[in-house]
Design an enzyme around this catalytic site. Structure first.
Site, PDB file in Angstrom:
ATOM      1  N   ARG A  72      69.693 -10.698 111.245  1.00 37.33           N
ATOM      2  CA  ARG A  72      70.024 -10.037 112.503  1.00 37.33           C
ATOM      3  C   ARG A  72      69.306  -8.710 112.666  1.00 37.33           C
ATOM      4  O   ARG A  72      69.156  -8.222 113.783  1.00 37.33           O
ATOM      5  CB  ARG A  72      71.537  -9.885 112.652  1.00 37.33           C
ATOM      6  CG  ARG A  72      72.208 -11.241 112.882  1.00 37.33           C
ATOM      7  CD  ARG A  72      73.685 -11.136 112.944  1.00 37.33           C
ATOM      8  NE  ARG A  72      74.191 -10.671 111.663  1.00 37.33           N
ATOM      9  CZ  ARG A  72      75.439 -10.760 111.276  1.00 37.33           C
ATOM     10  NH1 ARG A  72      76.323 -11.299 112.063  1.00 37.33           N
ATOM     11  NH2 ARG A  72      75.820 -10.323 110.105  1.00 37.33           N
ATOM     12  N   GLU A 109      79.211  -8.599  96.074  1.00 33.66           N
ATOM     13  CA  GLU A 109      80.588  -8.589  95.591  1.00 33.66           C
ATOM     14  C   GLU A 109      80.785  -9.651  94.504  1.00 33.66           C
ATOM     15  O   GLU A 109      81.432  -9.413  93.498  1.00 33.66           O
ATOM     16  CB  GLU A 109      81.547  -8.825  96.758  1.00 33.66           C
ATOM     17  CG  GLU A 109      82.995  -8.651  96.383  1.00 33.66           C
ATOM     18  CD  GLU A 109      83.924  -8.796  97.579  1.00 33.66           C
ATOM     19  OE1 GLU A 109      85.139  -8.825  97.360  1.00 33.66           O
ATOM     20  OE2 GLU A 109      83.434  -8.882  98.717  1.00 33.66           O
TER      21      GLU A 109
END
Length: 184
Positions: A72, A109
């Site tokens: 994006r 993560e």
């Protein structure tokens, strides 16, 4: 270039833009409220205003390149490059760029990811703005900043359409070199 700092109704244009972004509860997993920017991108007036407001920061700053981060960030980066009269350099996942690249692996993560950039993307001392749609934890952008600096370019600023402030991603980026138009 004309930049609107107040809408004709006297409402802050940044607040107007925030209202266009749709909240999607429990996406991609339960407990998360996803900020869906596709509604802003699809609205011509909002998209144009967003690009104008971000680009205005860099007029006269002698920017040589905009760096767009997959995927994006390509949208924001290409529009900013067009508006500022610069080129755009792409940062992509491994194997997506056709020429010789350098890469940076960084921690997510749960696991690791890698990004690459063409090894000849910049001339030494090029001044660049790194653009992406959203600043969350800052891990991806920190890796991109390292790639840009490894190639001898100067990061003028990291520019984002939106920032999730509670995740404190800007702490992982160069101090004083982060701009987010919309903050949540």
């Amino acid at each position: 270039m004309t930049v609107v700092t107040r809408s004709h109704e006297g409402i802050d244009p940044v607040e107007d833009l925030k209202k266009v972004i749709r909240d999607i509860p429990d996406f991609p997993k339960k407990g998360i409220i996803f900020k869906d920017i596709t509604t802003l991108l699809a609205d011509p007036k909002s998209f144009h205003r967003m690009i104008d407001l971000i680009a205005h920061r860099y007029i006269g700053a002698k920017i040589d390149q905009i760096v767009g981060v997959e995927a994006r960030g390509f949208i924001l980066g290409a529009a900013l490059a067009y508006k500022l009269g610069t080129g755009i350099t792409l940062v992509r996942k491994p194997g997506k760029l056709p020429y010789k690249t350098i890469g940076k692996t960084y921690q997510l993560e749960y696991g690791f990811d890698t990004l690459e950039i063409h090894e000849d993307a910049f001339k030494p001392g090029d001044r660049v703005v790194v653009a992406d749609d959203l600043l969350a934890t800052g891990g991806t952008m920190a890796a991109v900043v390292e790639l840009v600096q490894d190639l001898g370019a100067e990061v003028v600023e990291c520019a984002f359409m939106a920032e999730l402030e509670f995740l404190e991603g800007r702490k992982r980026l160069p101090q004083g070199k982060v701009f987010s138009l919309l903050k949540f």
